[in-house]
Design a protein around this motif. Structure first.
Motif, short mmCIF file in Angstrom:
data_model
loop_
_atom_site.label_atom_id
_atom_site.label_comp_id
_atom_site.label_asym_id
_atom_site.label_seq_id
_atom_site.Cartn_x
_atom_site.Cartn_y
_atom_site.Cartn_z
N MET A 153 0.80 -1.06 0.07
CA MET A 153 -0.19 -0.19 0.01
C MET A 153 0.88 1.22 0.23
O MET A 153 1.81 1.36 0.83
CB MET A 153 -0.86 0.03 1.15
CG MET A 153 -1.97 1.09 1.25
SD MET A 153 -2.72 1.47 2.75
CE MET A 153 -1.80 2.39 3.54
N ASP A 154 0.67 2.05 -0.86
CA ASP A 154 1.93 3.16 -1.37
C ASP A 154 1.34 4.32 -0.14
O ASP A 154 2.29 4.76 0.59
CB ASP A 154 1.73 3.65 -2.61
CG ASP A 154 2.95 4.82 -2.96
OD1 ASP A 154 4.04 4.22 -2.54
OD2 ASP A 154 2.58 5.50 -3.38
N ASN A 155 0.12 4.64 -0.18
CA ASN A 155 0.07 5.70 0.77
C ASN A 155 -1.83 5.86 1.09
O ASN A 155 -2.52 5.19 0.14
CB ASN A 155 0.35 7.18 0.33
CG ASN A 155 -0.26 7.67 -0.95
OD1 ASN A 155 -1.51 7.95 -1.15
ND2 ASN A 155 0.43 7.77 -2.25
N VAL A 156 -2.05 6.72 1.92
CA VAL A 156 -3.51 6.97 2.22
C VAL A 156 -3.63 8.66 2.10
O VAL A 156 -2.71 9.47 2.36
CB VAL A 156 -4.03 6.74 3.73
CG1 VAL A 156 -5.35 7.37 3.82
CG2 VAL A 156 -3.72 5.29 4.18
N GLY A 157 -4.56 8.85 1.22
CA GLY A 157 -4.80 10.31 0.69
C GLY A 157 -5.79 10.88 1.50
O GLY A 157 -6.93 10.40 2.07
N ILE A 158 -5.61 12.25 2.09
CA ILE A 158 -6.67 12.99 2.73
C ILE A 158 -6.69 14.44 2.31
O ILE A 158 -5.46 14.98 2.03
CB ILE A 158 -6.23 13.18 4.25
CG1 ILE A 158 -6.01 11.77 4.99
CG2 ILE A 158 -7.04 13.93 5.25
CD1 ILE A 158 -5.54 11.78 6.58
N VAL A 159 -7.92 14.95 2.04
CA VAL A 159 -7.98 16.25 1.39
C VAL A 159 -8.04 17.17 2.78
O VAL A 159 -9.00 16.99 3.47
CB VAL A 159 -9.28 16.26 0.54
CG1 VAL A 159 -9.68 17.83 0.05
CG2 VAL A 159 -9.15 15.52 -0.62
N VAL A 160 -7.35 18.31 2.65
CA VAL A 160 -7.42 19.13 3.81
C VAL A 160 -7.82 20.69 3.27
O VAL A 160 -7.35 21.10 2.03
CB VAL A 160 -5.94 19.35 4.58
CG1 VAL A 160 -5.86 17.75 5.25
CG2 VAL A 160 -4.93 19.49 3.75
N ASP A 161 -8.16 21.53 4.28
CA ASP A 161 -8.16 22.73 3.76
C ASP A 161 -7.17 23.91 4.23
O ASP A 161 -6.96 24.85 3.58
CB ASP A 161 -9.57 23.35 4.51
CG ASP A 161 -9.68 23.35 5.78
OD1 ASP A 161 -8.84 22.95 6.57
OD2 ASP A 161 -10.95 23.73 6.28
N ASP A 162 -6.49 23.40 5.48
CA ASP A 162 -5.07 24.09 5.55
C ASP A 162 -3.97 23.16 5.47
O ASP A 162 -3.64 22.57 6.57
CB ASP A 162 -5.37 24.76 7.14
CG ASP A 162 -4.15 25.75 7.42
OD1 ASP A 162 -3.17 25.33 6.93
OD2 ASP A 162 -4.58 26.58 8.13
#
Length: 145
Positions: free
Chosen positions: A6-15
């Motif tokens: 598993m390469d990475n986990v992506g998280i969308v953030v605002d800051d």
């Protein structure tokens, strides 16, 4: 075998800066930052013309990564940060830590708040969920010896 890792986990953030600082305090390392844009990127995500600033954070053992993304275009269209833990598709990331109490003390200075309480599971773990920057749900697990 078709999967290598598993390469990475992506998280969308605002800051992005605040979130990077939070994960640095947790103990991750900043591997790099980049602007992702162009026609090729929009074809991968099906978002068309996009500009996304990303930061790749790496765990100290080098085996796991969290990719933080801040979308400049197109704008974010949904927000599930306040959804309960059992909401479909809801994401949380669990980190193994040496000391839950010390970690909570350090992260509280960066705005982290317990989502529930610290509990002990048998003689094996102390566990908790916290809300980090922008309401991100993060799990902490301390293995008991």
């Amino acid at each position: 075998m078709t999967i290598k890792r598993m390469d990475n986990v992506g998280i969308v953030v605002d800051d992005l800066d605040e979130t990077i600082d939070f994960f640095l305090e947790l103990g991750l390392e900043l591997e790099g930052r980049a602007m992702i844009e162009g026609e090729w990127a929009g074809r991968v995500t099906a978002l068309g013309d996009q500009r996304v600033e990303i930061a790749m954070m790496r765990t100290p053992d080098g085996h796991s990564r969290v990719e933080l993304s801040r979308f400049l275009t197109p704008p974010v269209v949904a927000d599930h940060r306040n959804a309960p833990v059992n909401a479909l598709g809801y994401l949380r990331v669990m980190f193994a830590v040496d000391d839950v109490d010390n970690t909570l003390e350090r992260l509280s200075k960066r705005g982290a708040q317990l989502a529930g309480e610290v509990v002990q599971y048998k003689d094996a773990y102390r566990l908790c969920y916290i809300r980090g920057p922008g309401g991100l749900l993060i799990g902490l697990a301390q293995e008991l010896s």
